[in-house]
Design a protein around this motif. Structure first.
Motif, PDB file in Angstrom:
ATOM      1  N   UNK A   1       0.838  -1.204   0.000  1.00  0.00           N
ATOM      2  CA  UNK A   1       0.000   0.000   0.000  1.00  0.00           C
ATOM      3  C   UNK A   1       0.875   1.256   0.000  1.00  0.00           C
ATOM      4  N   UNK A   2       1.868   1.269   0.865  1.00  0.00           N
ATOM      5  CA  UNK A   2       2.744   2.438   0.996  1.00  0.00           C
ATOM      6  C   UNK A   2       3.561   2.644  -0.278  1.00  0.00           C
ATOM      7  N   UNK A   3       4.170   1.580  -0.758  1.00  0.00           N
ATOM      8  CA  UNK A   3       5.029   1.677  -1.942  1.00  0.00           C
ATOM      9  C   UNK A   3       4.233   2.099  -3.169  1.00  0.00           C
ATOM     10  N   UNK A   4       3.056   1.503  -3.355  1.00  0.00           N
ATOM     11  CA  UNK A   4       2.249   1.838  -4.532  1.00  0.00           C
ATOM     12  C   UNK A   4       1.762   3.280  -4.491  1.00  0.00           C
ATOM     13  N   UNK A   5       1.401   3.763  -3.312  1.00  0.00           N
ATOM     14  CA  UNK A   5       0.965   5.158  -3.199  1.00  0.00           C
ATOM     15  C   UNK A   5       2.110   6.105  -3.569  1.00  0.00           C
ATOM     16  N   UNK A   6       3.317   5.808  -3.098  1.00  0.00           N
ATOM     17  CA  UNK A   6       4.484   6.640  -3.415  1.00  0.00           C
ATOM     18  C   UNK A   6       4.787   6.590  -4.903  1.00  0.00           C
ATOM     19  N   UNK A   7       4.830   5.406  -5.452  1.00  0.00           N
ATOM     20  CA  UNK A   7       5.119   5.232  -6.881  1.00  0.00           C
ATOM     21  C   UNK A   7       4.078   5.940  -7.727  1.00  0.00           C
ATOM     22  N   UNK A   8       2.809   5.771  -7.376  1.00  0.00           N
ATOM     23  CA  UNK A   8       1.728   6.368  -8.161  1.00  0.00           C
ATOM     24  C   UNK A   8       1.820   7.887  -8.132  1.00  0.00           C
ATOM     25  N   UNK A   9       2.184   8.447  -6.985  1.00  0.00           N
ATOM     26  CA  UNK A   9       2.348   9.899  -6.893  1.00  0.00           C
ATOM     27  C   UNK A   9       3.423  10.390  -7.852  1.00  0.00           C
ATOM     28  N   UNK A  10       4.543   9.682  -7.935  1.00  0.00           N
ATOM     29  CA  UNK A  10       5.624  10.071  -8.854  1.00  0.00           C
ATOM     30  C   UNK A  10       5.210   9.895 -10.309  1.00  0.00           C
ATOM     31  N   UNK A  11       4.474   8.825 -10.605  1.00  0.00           N
ATOM     32  CA  UNK A  11       4.012   8.597 -11.980  1.00  0.00           C
ATOM     33  C   UNK A  11       3.082   9.727 -12.404  1.00  0.00           C
ATOM     34  N   UNK A  12       2.151  10.109 -11.543  1.00  0.00           N
ATOM     35  CA  UNK A  12       1.215  11.192 -11.877  1.00  0.00           C
ATOM     36  C   UNK A  12       1.948  12.518 -12.050  1.00  0.00           C
ATOM     37  N   UNK A  13       2.928  12.749 -11.188  1.00  0.00           N
ATOM     38  CA  UNK A  13       3.699  13.995 -11.265  1.00  0.00           C
ATOM     39  C   UNK A  13       4.464  14.090 -12.581  1.00  0.00           C
ATOM     40  N   UNK A  14       5.080  13.007 -12.999  1.00  0.00           N
ATOM     41  CA  UNK A  14       5.927  13.022 -14.188  1.00  0.00           C
ATOM     42  C   UNK A  14       5.159  12.837 -15.491  1.00  0.00           C
ATOM     43  N   UNK A  15       4.060  12.117 -15.432  1.00  0.00           N
ATOM     44  CA  UNK A  15       3.324  11.829 -16.667  1.00  0.00           C
ATOM     45  C   UNK A  15       2.267  12.879 -16.970  1.00  0.00           C
ATOM     46  N   UNK A  16       2.071  13.804 -16.069  1.00  0.00           N
ATOM     47  CA  UNK A  16       1.087  14.853 -16.320  1.00  0.00           C
ATOM     48  C   UNK A  16      -0.337  14.324 -16.274  1.00  0.00           C
ATOM     49  N   UNK A  17      -1.229  15.059 -16.899  1.00  0.00           N
ATOM     50  CA  UNK A  17      -2.642  14.673 -16.912  1.00  0.00           C
ATOM     51  C   UNK A  17      -2.859  13.411 -17.699  1.00  0.00           C
ATOM     52  N   UNK A  18      -4.082  13.029 -17.768  1.00  0.00           N
ATOM     53  CA  UNK A  18      -4.415  11.822 -18.505  1.00  0.00           C
ATOM     54  C   UNK A  18      -5.600  11.146 -17.870  1.00  0.00           C
ATOM     55  N   UNK A  19      -5.880   9.969 -18.347  1.00  0.00           N
ATOM     56  CA  UNK A  19      -7.035   9.224 -17.879  1.00  0.00           C
ATOM     57  C   UNK A  19      -6.939   8.935 -16.386  1.00  0.00           C
ATOM     58  N   UNK A  20      -5.732   8.594 -15.912  1.00  0.00           N
ATOM     59  CA  UNK A  20      -5.565   8.149 -14.538  1.00  0.00           C
ATOM     60  C   UNK A  20      -5.266   9.276 -13.551  1.00  0.00           C
ATOM     61  N   UNK A  21      -5.167  10.514 -14.026  1.00  0.00           N
ATOM     62  CA  UNK A  21      -4.680  11.589 -13.159  1.00  0.00           C
ATOM     63  C   UNK A  21      -5.607  11.908 -11.988  1.00  0.00           C
ATOM     64  N   UNK A  22      -6.885  11.636 -12.117  1.00  0.00           N
ATOM     65  CA  UNK A  22      -7.808  11.988 -11.038  1.00  0.00           C
ATOM     66  C   UNK A  22      -8.113  10.809 -10.128  1.00  0.00           C
ATOM     67  N   UNK A  23      -7.493   9.665 -10.394  1.00  0.00           N
ATOM     68  CA  UNK A  23      -7.819   8.479  -9.600  1.00  0.00           C
ATOM     69  C   UNK A  23      -6.614   8.013  -8.800  1.00  0.00           C
TER      70      UNK A  23
END
Length: 197
Positions: A160-182
């Motif tokens: 849970x912790x690792x995925x939340x951290x990773x997902x935050x970095x992915x959203x930050x670097x990949x910008x908007x998109x389909x997954x940005x609000x989830x």
């Protein structure tokens, strides 16, 4: 360019799960390949020379590092679909399988007979706490299914912790998109639905 790839899934068996060192090693390797090195994996997706080399770019110090550049949305989506989500799914499958093993009866437990003997001996024991206040303390051996259940529970918390951290970095670097609000759970569920079609 070296591309990250998800760690291959191990052959699932009760022996794999009960070998807690092997289970931990698999999870650690999978996490280190993808999640722990997420910044490097995302940097590898940046293609700075797409428009060609500009010789004048060397005359001025570049202060914008690749960490602040947004990545091509197609490259990001491919990374998520082909590397990140499959890696997460593999780890989820392993933890779910091992959780099932932990809640199943274990007739092959090597310590079962020893625990039964200790339990019978403990029931027959007469305790006089006035003579020995510590004699009432009895720490029964933990069944290997209980130990595995604790390990799986702990590893799920780590996930849970690792995925939340990773997902935050992915959203930050990949910008908007389909997954940005989830959150990562919703994005992973959408990927599962897409991959089952």
């Amino acid at each position: 360019m070296v591309r990250a790839s998800s760690t291959p899934a191990p052959t699932l068996s009760p022996q794999f799960c009960f070998n807690e060192r092997l289970l931990r090693d698999f999870l650690t390797l999978s996490r280190s390949t993808i999640d722990d090195s997420i910044t490097q994996n995302l940097n590898a997706l940046v293609t700075p020379a797409r428009a060609g080399f500009d010789p004048s770019s060397t005359s001025i110090r570049q202060t914008d590092s690749p960490a602040h550049k947004t990545i091509d949305p197609v490259a990001c989506q491919n990374f998520k679909d082909r590397v990140l989500f499959p890696s997460w799914q593999t780890r989820s499958d392993v933890l779910t399988y091992c959780a099932g093993v932990a809640t199943s009866p274990d007739p092959e437990d090597p310590d079962l007979l020893l625990r039964q003997t200790e339990s019978a001996r403990d029931r027959e024991r007469v305790v006089d706490e006035r003579l020995d206040p510590y004699s009432a303390r009895f720490f029964p051996r933990e069944a290997r299914t209980e130990s595995l259940a604790n390990l799986v529970r702990n590893q799920r918390s780590v996930e849970e912790i690792i995925r939340a951290r990773t997902w935050g970095l992915v959203l930050e670097r990949c910008g908007g998109g389909v997954d940005s609000s989830s959150g990562w759970e919703e994005a992973l569920n959408r990927w599962r639905e897409r991959s089952q079609r």
